[in-house]
Scaffold this active site. Sequence first.
Site, mmCIF file in Angstrom:
data_model
loop_
_atom_site.group_PDB
_atom_site.id
_atom_site.type_symbol
_atom_site.label_atom_id
_atom_site.label_comp_id
_atom_site.label_asym_id
_atom_site.label_seq_id
_atom_site.Cartn_x
_atom_site.Cartn_y
_atom_site.Cartn_z
ATOM 1 N N ASP A 13 -25.675 -34.540 -20.497
ATOM 2 C CA ASP A 13 -24.754 -35.061 -19.483
ATOM 3 C C ASP A 13 -24.830 -36.581 -19.352
ATOM 4 O O ASP A 13 -24.996 -37.120 -18.250
ATOM 5 C CB ASP A 13 -25.051 -34.428 -18.115
ATOM 6 C CG ASP A 13 -25.121 -32.915 -18.170
ATOM 7 O OD1 ASP A 13 -24.280 -32.316 -18.856
ATOM 8 O OD2 ASP A 13 -26.022 -32.332 -17.533
ATOM 9 N N GLU A 179 -15.690 -29.566 -15.087
ATOM 10 C CA GLU A 179 -16.865 -30.040 -14.361
ATOM 11 C C GLU A 179 -17.193 -31.445 -14.854
ATOM 12 O O GLU A 179 -16.411 -32.067 -15.574
ATOM 13 C CB GLU A 179 -18.052 -29.094 -14.598
ATOM 14 C CG GLU A 179 -18.399 -28.930 -16.065
ATOM 15 C CD GLU A 179 -19.433 -27.866 -16.325
ATOM 16 O OE1 GLU A 179 -20.001 -27.320 -15.365
ATOM 17 O OE2 GLU A 179 -19.701 -27.579 -17.513
#
Length: 503
Positions: A13, A179
Amino acid sequence: MYKNPVLNADYSDPDVIRVGDRFYLVASSFDAVPGLPILESYDLVNWRLIGRALARQLPLDRYSVTQHGNGVWAPALRFHNGEFYLYYPDPDFGIYMVKAKNAAGPWSQPLLVKAAKGWIDPCPLWDEDGKAYLVSGLAGSRAGAKSVLIISRMKPDGTELLDGGAIVYDGHGEDSTIEGPKLYKRHGYYYIFAPAGGVPTGWQVVLRSRNIFGPYERRKVLQQGTTTINGPHQGAWVDTGTGEDWFLHFQDRGWLGRVVHLEPMKWADDWPEIGDEAQGPIGQPVLSYRKPKTLHPSTPRNPADSDEFNEAALGLQWQWQADPEPTWSFPSQALGVLRLIDTPAPPQAHNLWNTPAVLLQKLPAPRLMATTKLKATILNQGDRAGLILLGKDYGALALTKTEHGNVLRQLLCMSANLGTSERIVAEVPLSQDDVYLRVAVDEGSVSFSYSVDGKEFRPIGQRFMAQPGIWIGAKVGIFASGVTDHGEFGYADFDWFRLTALP
């Protein structure tokens, strides 16, 4: 030229910003402590680890034990009013913020800016009019809802959200599991870069609107296409200061973790175009490309891995499986060793997967050897210390004290995350209390060996295939553990820990 991945290790991420002539990258750290790695680069290709923004995870009672898969999920890093702001979610508690004048630290204590179970993946934006906003997603496992993006008003000082948020995009149609949003503004448009479709198989979406609360136009800008780069998404746009734009994202490599790729990017009609568009209007990842034109020259470098243990502090590459106690370890510049105390595992720890006092680091490549020199001062029968390759399945070499003296054991634990017990695969007696331990990883195939003189290494036990952890890749490291919880504990002195490429 450069070759992808630019970080062939588990930096999940990633978010990236530029401040002056330097780039800074932050990544998820889940339950590993210290957390929130901060990396620095001059060219987006060569990176070094300069700090960690989270010394201990909150709440302390929660993270005193292992919490695989919980903790720090996708963070976002921004530079505002002369300070670095870092927002990260804990899916069980809400959204936290830490800040610092210097990216290397020190960082402030975590501040809970939104108490909300299931709110994840925050990213702030300070607008030209002084107003501040935060975009976030929802985790279905906690919130009971997912595949939507929310924008909230935020105090200009970034310390608190001012409302309950509004849905600005619903991905249930064509972008399920959207997301990891990143929020930007350019040429009067608000942009949300967000991955969708799930980690192993998804794609990158960009949304734009003249109004921060929407409605947003949608465009898919990056997908696997004809490449072998699965799930190319969850990343960040960054400019170089020289007129170029680039996009960094991760790819899920299973046991190796989520590795980081760098893609060329340009703008056309106020839409970003990312990667190689030779196969069609939707970009796909590049395998190699010319290096970015940046403001500062660079030299080859990598995040730290090997450690001679000659300093008075642990290297930045090391992390524990929970908030550490002050008696677990003692680096010694005077002795030139890292001393691990034979700390008893908690009663609920059926194996090393659930033992907090295990010191680990990321695997920095798919083919490597890790070797360490260990001298154990074992006081109690059953105490042990050694080398481990840890995932849902793990293997270890442990110097152990038995009623018949010291032995070296190769241990395997399959489905460790389900609480299974270790089994002893091989055992050899040792007439000494020092030994060299080695683990080799060859594209996921793991084998162990040992040496009594540091020259001749003998294979021991059996091979197994490395497995990922929960949302992370396998890790390599060292440990010492005891069986008594009173009196004086034994200890293990690790002289050095060296990672080398396989021949």
